[in-house]
Motif scaffolding. Structure first.
Motif, PDB file in Angstrom:
ATOM      1  N   LEU A  21       0.856  -1.176   0.000  1.00  0.00           N
ATOM      2  CA  LEU A  21       0.000   0.000   0.000  1.00  0.00           C
ATOM      3  C   LEU A  21       0.897   1.232   0.000  1.00  0.00           C
ATOM      4  CD1 LEU A  21      -2.692  -1.108   2.577  1.00  0.00           C
ATOM      5  CD2 LEU A  21      -2.928  -0.972   0.107  1.00  0.00           C
ATOM      6  N   GLU A  22       0.535   2.172  -0.813  1.00  0.00           N
ATOM      7  CA  GLU A  22       1.404   3.321  -1.000  1.00  0.00           C
ATOM      8  C   GLU A  22       1.301   4.351   0.124  1.00  0.00           C
ATOM      9  OE1 GLU A  22      -2.529   4.163  -2.894  1.00  0.00           O
ATOM     10  OE2 GLU A  22      -1.125   2.533  -3.173  1.00  0.00           O
ATOM     11  N   LYS A  23       2.379   5.091   0.257  1.00  0.00           N
ATOM     12  CA  LYS A  23       2.387   6.219   1.180  1.00  0.00           C
ATOM     13  C   LYS A  23       1.465   7.273   0.583  1.00  0.00           C
ATOM     14  CE  LYS A  23       5.735   9.172   3.500  1.00  0.00           C
ATOM     15  NZ  LYS A  23       7.164   9.494   3.576  1.00  0.00           N
ATOM     16  N   ARG A  24       0.674   7.902   1.416  1.00  0.00           N
ATOM     17  CA  ARG A  24      -0.259   8.916   0.914  1.00  0.00           C
ATOM     18  C   ARG A  24      -0.445  10.008   1.947  1.00  0.00           C
ATOM     19  NH1 ARG A  24      -5.400   7.432  -0.954  1.00  0.00           N
ATOM     20  NH2 ARG A  24      -6.484   9.137   0.023  1.00  0.00           N
ATOM     21  N   THR A  25      -1.016  11.080   1.517  1.00  0.00           N
ATOM     22  CA  THR A  25      -1.335  12.195   2.409  1.00  0.00           C
ATOM     23  C   THR A  25      -2.778  12.025   2.870  1.00  0.00           C
ATOM     24  OG1 THR A  25       0.198  13.654   1.260  1.00  0.00           O
ATOM     25  CG2 THR A  25      -1.487  14.701   2.623  1.00  0.00           C
ATOM     26  N   PHE A  26      -2.946  11.868   4.175  1.00  0.00           N
ATOM     27  CA  PHE A  26      -4.275  11.763   4.769  1.00  0.00           C
ATOM     28  C   PHE A  26      -4.703  13.143   5.235  1.00  0.00           C
ATOM     29  CE2 PHE A  26      -2.553   7.512   5.153  1.00  0.00           C
ATOM     30  CZ  PHE A  26      -3.639   6.689   4.906  1.00  0.00           C
ATOM     31  N   LYS A  27      -5.990  13.441   5.088  1.00  0.00           N
ATOM     32  CA  LYS A  27      -6.528  14.751   5.500  1.00  0.00           C
ATOM     33  C   LYS A  27      -7.641  14.552   6.519  1.00  0.00           C
ATOM     34  CE  LYS A  27      -5.373  17.047   1.214  1.00  0.00           C
ATOM     35  NZ  LYS A  27      -5.844  17.731   0.038  1.00  0.00           N
ATOM     36  N   SER A  28      -7.769  15.538   7.382  1.00  0.00           N
ATOM     37  CA  SER A  28      -8.841  15.500   8.381  1.00  0.00           C
ATOM     38  C   SER A  28     -10.187  15.742   7.702  1.00  0.00           C
ATOM     39  CB  SER A  28      -8.598  16.560   9.459  1.00  0.00           C
ATOM     40  OG  SER A  28      -8.622  17.852   8.885  1.00  0.00           O
ATOM     41  N   ALA A  29     -11.267  15.406   8.409  1.00  0.00           N
ATOM     42  CA  ALA A  29     -12.617  15.527   7.853  1.00  0.00           C
ATOM     43  C   ALA A  29     -12.915  16.950   7.400  1.00  0.00           C
ATOM     44  CB  ALA A  29     -13.651  15.060   8.874  1.00  0.00           C
ATOM     45  N   ASP A  30     -12.383  17.957   8.116  1.00  0.00           N
ATOM     46  CA  ASP A  30     -12.643  19.345   7.728  1.00  0.00           C
ATOM     47  C   ASP A  30     -11.555  19.907   6.809  1.00  0.00           C
ATOM     48  OD1 ASP A  30     -10.490  19.746   9.407  1.00  0.00           O
ATOM     49  OD2 ASP A  30     -11.590  20.952  10.873  1.00  0.00           O
ATOM     50  N   GLN A  31     -10.607  19.043   6.396  1.00  0.00           N
ATOM     51  CA  GLN A  31      -9.520  19.393   5.466  1.00  0.00           C
ATOM     52  C   GLN A  31      -8.501  20.380   6.043  1.00  0.00           C
ATOM     53  OE1 GLN A  31      -9.417  18.100   2.113  1.00  0.00           O
ATOM     54  NE2 GLN A  31     -11.126  16.822   2.736  1.00  0.00           N
ATOM     55  N   SER A  32      -8.546  20.665   7.352  1.00  0.00           N
ATOM     56  CA  SER A  32      -7.647  21.653   7.948  1.00  0.00           C
ATOM     57  C   SER A  32      -6.282  21.079   8.319  1.00  0.00           C
ATOM     58  CB  SER A  32      -8.298  22.281   9.187  1.00  0.00           C
ATOM     59  OG  SER A  32      -8.460  21.290  10.193  1.00  0.00           O
ATOM     60  N   LYS A  33      -6.182  19.762   8.484  1.00  0.00           N
ATOM     61  CA  LYS A  33      -4.922  19.126   8.884  1.00  0.00           C
ATOM     62  C   LYS A  33      -4.619  17.983   7.930  1.00  0.00           C
ATOM     63  CE  LYS A  33      -5.834  20.148  13.696  1.00  0.00           C
ATOM     64  NZ  LYS A  33      -6.336  19.616  14.931  1.00  0.00           N
ATOM     65  N   SER A  34      -3.318  17.685   7.787  1.00  0.00           N
ATOM     66  CA  SER A  34      -2.916  16.553   6.950  1.00  0.00           C
ATOM     67  C   SER A  34      -1.610  15.965   7.468  1.00  0.00           C
ATOM     68  CB  SER A  34      -2.767  16.984   5.491  1.00  0.00           C
ATOM     69  OG  SER A  34      -1.698  17.882   5.357  1.00  0.00           O
ATOM     70  N   PHE A  35      -1.347  14.725   7.097  1.00  0.00           N
ATOM     71  CA  PHE A  35      -0.092  14.052   7.438  1.00  0.00           C
ATOM     72  C   PHE A  35       0.139  12.953   6.416  1.00  0.00           C
ATOM     73  CE2 PHE A  35      -3.365  11.674   9.581  1.00  0.00           C
ATOM     74  CZ  PHE A  35      -2.986  10.354   9.433  1.00  0.00           C
ATOM     75  N   GLU A  36       1.410  12.536   6.274  1.00  0.00           N
ATOM     76  CA  GLU A  36       1.742  11.447   5.360  1.00  0.00           C
ATOM     77  C   GLU A  36       1.931  10.161   6.137  1.00  0.00           C
ATOM     78  OE1 GLU A  36       5.086  12.292   2.868  1.00  0.00           O
ATOM     79  OE2 GLU A  36       3.876  13.502   1.520  1.00  0.00           O
ATOM     80  N   GLY A  37       1.505   9.048   5.533  1.00  0.00           N
ATOM     81  CA  GLY A  37       1.676   7.764   6.183  1.00  0.00           C
ATOM     82  C   GLY A  37       1.227   6.631   5.289  1.00  0.00           C
ATOM     83  N   VAL A  38       1.368   5.417   5.811  1.00  0.00           N
ATOM     84  CA  VAL A  38       0.955   4.199   5.109  1.00  0.00           C
ATOM     85  C   VAL A  38      -0.101   3.507   5.960  1.00  0.00           C
ATOM     86  CG1 VAL A  38       1.706   1.947   4.233  1.00  0.00           C
ATOM     87  CG2 VAL A  38       3.223   3.922   4.036  1.00  0.00           C
ATOM     88  N   LEU A  39      -1.221   3.210   5.360  1.00  0.00           N
ATOM     89  CA  LEU A  39      -2.299   2.506   6.040  1.00  0.00           C
ATOM     90  C   LEU A  39      -1.830   1.101   6.397  1.00  0.00           C
ATOM     91  CD1 LEU A  39      -5.317   2.478   6.853  1.00  0.00           C
ATOM     92  CD2 LEU A  39      -5.788   1.660   4.523  1.00  0.00           C
ATOM     93  N   THR A  40      -1.912   0.720   7.676  1.00  0.00           N
ATOM     94  CA  THR A  40      -1.454  -0.602   8.089  1.00  0.00           C
ATOM     95  C   THR A  40      -2.558  -1.471   8.682  1.00  0.00           C
ATOM     96  OG1 THR A  40      -0.760   0.196  10.261  1.00  0.00           O
ATOM     97  CG2 THR A  40       0.915   0.170   8.516  1.00  0.00           C
ATOM     98  N   ALA A  41      -3.651  -0.872   9.157  1.00  0.00           N
ATOM     99  CA  ALA A  41      -4.728  -1.688   9.736  1.00  0.00           C
ATOM    100  C   ALA A  41      -6.039  -0.908   9.756  1.00  0.00           C
ATOM    101  CB  ALA A  41      -4.368  -2.127  11.152  1.00  0.00           C
ATOM    102  N   PHE A  42      -7.118  -1.673   9.678  1.00  0.00           N
ATOM    103  CA  PHE A  42      -8.458  -1.115   9.814  1.00  0.00           C
ATOM    104  C   PHE A  42      -9.315  -2.143  10.528  1.00  0.00           C
ATOM    105  CE2 PHE A  42     -12.808  -0.680   7.874  1.00  0.00           C
ATOM    106  CZ  PHE A  42     -13.183   0.415   8.644  1.00  0.00           C
ATOM    107  N   ASP A  43      -9.956  -1.728  11.619  1.00  0.00           N
ATOM    108  CA  ASP A  43     -10.858  -2.585  12.372  1.00  0.00           C
ATOM    109  C   ASP A  43     -12.279  -2.106  12.086  1.00  0.00           C
ATOM    110  OD1 ASP A  43     -12.471  -3.883  14.201  1.00  0.00           O
ATOM    111  OD2 ASP A  43     -11.064  -3.651  15.870  1.00  0.00           O
ATOM    112  N   PRO A  44     -13.005  -2.808  11.203  1.00  0.00           N
ATOM    113  CA  PRO A  44     -14.345  -2.336  10.838  1.00  0.00           C
ATOM    114  C   PRO A  44     -15.328  -2.324  12.010  1.00  0.00           C
ATOM    115  CG  PRO A  44     -13.712  -4.288   9.534  1.00  0.00           C
ATOM    116  CD  PRO A  44     -12.612  -4.002  10.490  1.00  0.00           C
ATOM    117  N   ALA A  45     -15.174  -3.246  12.958  1.00  0.00           N
ATOM    118  CA  ALA A  45     -16.093  -3.299  14.097  1.00  0.00           C
ATOM    119  C   ALA A  45     -15.957  -2.061  14.974  1.00  0.00           C
ATOM    120  CB  ALA A  45     -15.843  -4.558  14.917  1.00  0.00           C
TER     121      ALA A  45
END
Length: 190
Positions: free
Chosen positions: A21-45
């Protein structure tokens, strides 16, 4: 859609699917903040996301804090993440000594032995994983009779229709002929 595991053998480097999975820029819901990272886990529950940021540190947070585009990205990659976190990959060199061929000359001996890698996949999850492809590249020396020779690459692919839950799957790469040259000692003393 196939999940792919890339294996670089011979260089002792292994890239697991989560790293694909590629490194990407993640943004906050209101688009005011951002950071770069790689998604490593998601817990749907729990609707919880884990991202590895620069420097290797992992941070976890609720999915809702991300922008709609990032939430969609997380959901689209949920199955790949689950597979990546559930699969363990091990590999070990094999030599088929029963198939070795030795040719003796007047002052030399050449032995050719097929060799490759045994690739073991372990699915730790409680779910079967469908359509797994293992693509590999083996780096090896060739034409090294008089010196280092050159580096060659052999590539291949192993397709696994179903990697069953809580089970192992072992496969061998295509063998490469390892050639060993030896010469009789010459000279003398006296």
């Amino acid at each position: 859609m196939k999940r792919t595991i890339f294996t670089l053998l011979g260089c002792a480097a292994l890239l697991l699917p989560a790293a694909a999975l590629e490194k990407r820029t993640f943004k906050s819901a209101d688009q005011s903040k951002s950071f770069e990272g790689v998604l490593t886990a998601f817990d749907p529950a729990r609707q919880s996301v884990t991202v590895r940021v620069t420097g290797g540190r992992k941070i976890s947070f609720k999915l809702a804090v991300l922008s709609s585009a990032d939430r969609e990205y997380v959901k689209e990659n949920a199955n790949a993440l689950a597979a990546a976190n559930a699969i363990r990959v091990d590999f070990e060199v094999f030599k088929d000594n029963n198939e070795a061929v030795t040719v003796k000359g007047a002052d030399s001996k050449t032995t050719t032995t097929p060799a490759g890698y045994e690739i073991d996949l372990r699915n730790w999850s409680k779910k079967d994983i469908e359509n797994v492809a293992v693509n590999y590249t083996i780096f090896h020396r060739k034409d090294a009779e008089n010196g280092l020779g050159s580096v060659a690459q052999t590539t291949g692919s192993i397709d696994i229709e179903t990697l069953f839950s809580e089970s192992n799957n072992s496969n061998r790469t295509y063998p490469i002929d390892l050639v060993r040259y030896s010469r009789q000692k010459s000279g003398g003393g006296g």
